[in-house]
Design an enzyme around this catalytic site. Sequence first.
Site, mmCIF file in Angstrom:
data_model
loop_
_atom_site.group_PDB
_atom_site.id
_atom_site.type_symbol
_atom_site.label_atom_id
_atom_site.label_comp_id
_atom_site.label_asym_id
_atom_site.label_seq_id
_atom_site.Cartn_x
_atom_site.Cartn_y
_atom_site.Cartn_z
ATOM 1 N N HIS A 138 40.934 40.601 45.211
ATOM 2 C CA HIS A 138 41.720 41.870 45.022
ATOM 3 C C HIS A 138 41.606 42.535 43.700
ATOM 4 C CE1 HIS A 138 44.007 41.526 48.859
ATOM 5 N NE2 HIS A 138 44.212 40.391 48.566
ATOM 6 N N ASP A 139 40.806 41.869 42.887
ATOM 7 C CA ASP A 139 40.750 42.334 41.330
ATOM 8 C C ASP A 139 39.486 42.635 41.408
ATOM 9 O OD1 ASP A 139 40.431 42.435 38.889
ATOM 10 O OD2 ASP A 139 40.540 40.203 38.244
ATOM 11 N N THR A 140 39.043 44.257 40.998
ATOM 12 C CA THR A 140 37.855 44.824 40.850
ATOM 13 C C THR A 140 37.483 44.813 39.382
ATOM 14 O OG1 THR A 140 38.900 46.780 40.667
ATOM 15 C CG2 THR A 140 38.190 46.131 43.048
ATOM 16 N N SER A 141 38.176 44.115 38.650
ATOM 17 C CA SER A 141 37.651 44.213 36.854
ATOM 18 C C SER A 141 36.099 43.582 36.975
ATOM 19 C CB SER A 141 38.582 43.632 36.151
ATOM 20 O OG SER A 141 38.764 42.070 36.517
ATOM 21 N N TRP A 142 35.676 42.784 37.891
ATOM 22 C CA TRP A 142 34.485 42.056 37.462
ATOM 23 C C TRP A 142 33.397 43.225 37.809
ATOM 24 C CZ3 TRP A 142 31.084 43.172 41.611
ATOM 25 C CH2 TRP A 142 31.579 43.699 43.044
#
Length: 410
Positions: free
Chosen positions: A333-337
Site C-alpha cells: 500500500h505504500d507508494t513512497s518507493w
Amino acid sequence: MTEPKLPIRTRLASGLTKGAAALSRATGRGEGSVIGARVGMLVDPDMLANLAAGRRIALISGTNGKTTTTRLTTAAVGVLGEVATNSLGANMPTGHTSALVKAGPTPYAVLEVDEHYLPQVLEATHPELVALLNLSRDQLDRAQEVAGIAAKWRTLLTGKNVHVVANADDPMVVWAASVVPSVTWVAAGQRWLDDSWVCPECGSTIERSGEQWGCVTGDLVRPIPQWSVRDDGVVDPTGTYHEVHLQLPGRINKANAATALAVADRFGAPVLEALPRLAQVTSVAGRYATVVKDGRTIRLLLSKNPAGWLEAFDMAEDVPTLLAINARDPDGHDTSWLYDVDFSPVRGRRVLITGDRAYDLAVRLEVNDVRFEHVTSFGKALAAVPPGRLEVIANYTAFQDIRAELDRVN
C-alpha cells in the site's frame, strides 16, 4: 521415477486439493492453486513435505527475477526428465503444494519461493539446491529491510547440507551464501546498487571498481564466479563460451539464463542440450508478452520495485510508453518507493500513466521533469496512441488489470 508411497492422509489431501481447485476454476474464481492447497493442508499439515520426498528439488529465490529464472530453469532441467514447477508464480507453500499435486510423481521439481518463505519451504522440502538471485528493497509495509532478509538467509543456510547457486555480484547474497561449503557463483550482475553500499559483515563501506567489489576492511569481497554473462552468451566453469538465444528481452534475462544453466548443470543436464530449451520460453505468466491489437504492437513488462523498474527501462524501446501503478495488497500500500526510481530514462518520449495510484506517479514524474498524459484505463491509452509500438510497464495488480482488459478487447 517410481511413485512414492504417500501416506493415506496425503493421498486424501491431494484429492481434496484437486477438487477444490477444479471447483474454483469452474466457478470463475481463479486458477484455484492457493485455495486448493489450503483445503488439502488442513487435512494434512505435512502435505508439502510428503509430496516433496523422493524428488530432486531446486528452490529459486530473490527479490526480482524469480518467476523468469524458475521458468528458464525448468526448461533447462527438463532435458533430464519431467519437472514439477509453480510456473504461474504462486510462490508460497500453498502454491508449492498445489504444483506438486498437479504434476504428480516427477523426478525433479523447480520451485519459485518468496524470499520471506524460503526458511519454511527449505525445511519442508529438503532441496538439493537453492538458487539465490538478488536482494533489493521492496515495499516496506509488506517487506523486511534487505539486511534483515540477508541475515535470515544466512542463519537458515548455516550448517545445511545444500548446494547454493548464488549471484556473485550482490554483496548481500554473497554474505548470506558464504556460510555454505558448496557454492556455485554466477556473475549475474547488479545494476541496482542502493541497497549494498554497506558491508553486512562489519558495517564498513563497500567499494566497486568495474566488476569487482569489496568491503574496505576486506571482510567481504566478490568471489570468483564459475559462470558469467559475456556479450550475447554465457561462459561456463570450463571457460567455454555458449551463445544464448532467448526470446526474452534485456541483459537481465541473459543473467537469469546463466543461473538456470548453472542449476541444470549441477543436476547433470548437458549445457548443449539445455541451451535450445531456453530459446523456447517466449513469455512468463504474461510477462514480456507481445500482443497486436488495432495496429498497435503492445509489449507487457512487469516491474514491482525500484530494481525492477530500472531493468524495465533498460528493456523498453524509445516509443510511446504506458506506466501503470496500483497499491493493493499484492503490491504493497505504500507508494513512497516511487521516489527510489529514476524515471529520467523515459524523459522525452510520449508517456501515459494510469492505475489506482496514477496521481502518486504523476507527482513523481513531475519531480523527474517527465511530461505525461493521464488516462483512466488501458483501453483509453490504446486509443490515444497511433498505430505502432506501445511499451507497457506496470506493477503487479496493474499488470493483471491490463492483461484482463486486453483479454476483453480481444
